[in-house]
Scaffold this active site. Structure first.
Site, PDB file in Angstrom:
ATOM      1  N   ILE A 110       0.829  -1.201   0.000  1.00  0.00           N
ATOM      2  CA  ILE A 110       0.000   0.000   0.000  1.00  0.00           C
ATOM      3  C   ILE A 110       0.870   1.261   0.000  1.00  0.00           C
ATOM      4  CG2 ILE A 110      -0.220  -0.052   2.532  1.00  0.00           C
ATOM      5  CD1 ILE A 110      -3.123   1.062   2.116  1.00  0.00           C
ATOM      6  N   CYS A 111       0.374   2.306  -0.648  1.00  0.00           N
ATOM      7  CA  CYS A 111       0.985   3.632  -0.653  1.00  0.00           C
ATOM      8  C   CYS A 111       2.354   3.609  -1.349  1.00  0.00           C
ATOM      9  CB  CYS A 111       1.045   4.153   0.775  1.00  0.00           C
ATOM     10  SG  CYS A 111       1.401   5.900   0.943  1.00  0.00           S
ATOM     11  N   HIS A 112       3.437   3.796  -0.606  1.00  0.00           N
ATOM     12  CA  HIS A 112       4.793   3.709  -1.149  1.00  0.00           C
ATOM     13  C   HIS A 112       5.336   2.277  -1.098  1.00  0.00           C
ATOM     14  CE1 HIS A 112       4.558   8.044  -0.526  1.00  0.00           C
ATOM     15  NE2 HIS A 112       5.615   8.189  -1.292  1.00  0.00           N
ATOM     16  N   GLY A 113       4.578   1.338  -0.514  1.00  0.00           N
ATOM     17  CA  GLY A 113       4.984  -0.064  -0.431  1.00  0.00           C
ATOM     18  C   GLY A 113       5.314  -0.681  -1.782  1.00  0.00           C
ATOM     19  N   TRP A 115       7.111   0.348  -3.978  1.00  0.00           N
ATOM     20  CA  TRP A 115       8.534   0.536  -4.275  1.00  0.00           C
ATOM     21  C   TRP A 115       9.286  -0.785  -4.141  1.00  0.00           C
ATOM     22  CZ3 TRP A 115       9.946   5.661  -1.344  1.00  0.00           C
ATOM     23  CH2 TRP A 115      10.048   6.718  -2.262  1.00  0.00           C
TER      24      TRP A 115
END
Length: 183
Positions: A110-113, A115
């Protein structure tokens, strides 16, 4: 297939995780009946980031290096700007991420995960979402980025932000119930 009551779920995180993106899945998955472990680089507590400042400390259950992919049904990768940036250069964390991907087990970021999925070179041709600021990173890694609250592509679950947590957690439970995915 695994019933959520029989499932073991791993959360990989380091300092600077977005507070709710770790605590909400951890607590909701436990409430649903899963055994959830939080693994950190050194097995010590980590501190979250809560919107604009440092948040609460979360206890670790074990070190990332001491985890085994075969012991779990799914892995959850919280975002925040700091956390995934630290984990994507951590060989043990990346070994676990690629292990989950290779095994066909559920991977939820989730979100920047996402990456970590970029670093694992796992996005070629995959439909995904993320926090809007890393959209270009996802696209450059071959992902088909879409602006939706939760996206699933062969057991890889992605969401955009803390606003999407209810759909994100519900999709983890659903995908764990479906079992392994051919990738």
């Amino acid at each position: 297939m695994a019933d959520i009551h029989d499932a073991r779920i791993l959360i990989l995180a380091a300092n600077g995780f977005e507070q709710s993106e770790l605590t909400v899945p951890r607590d909701e998955l436990r409430k649903a009946g899963a055994k959830v472990d939080v693994a950190t680089p050194d097995g010590k507590p980590i501190r979250g980031w809560d919107h604009t400042d440092w948040g609460e400390t979360v206890e670790a259950d074990l070190r990332i290096a001491d985890t085994k992919v075969e012991d779990y049904h799914a892995v959850v990768l919280p975002g925040g700007q700091i956390n995934p940036d630290l984990l994507r250069v951590n060989p043990d964390a990346m070994s676990r991420v690629t292990g989950f991907l290779d095994s066909g087990k559920v991977v939820a970021a989730i979100c920047h995960g996402p990456w970590l999925l970029v670093e694992a070179d796992a996005l070629h041709g995959r439909r995904v979402t993320s926090y809007k600021s890393i959209r270009k990173d996802v696209e450059n890694a071959g992902g088909d980025w879409v602006d939706e609250e939760v996206v699933v592509d062969n057991g890889v679950i992605t969401s955009r932000s803390p606003d999407d947590l209810p759909a994100f957690v519900a999709k983890i439970i659903e995908e764990v119930g479906e079992g392994r995915h051919a990738r």
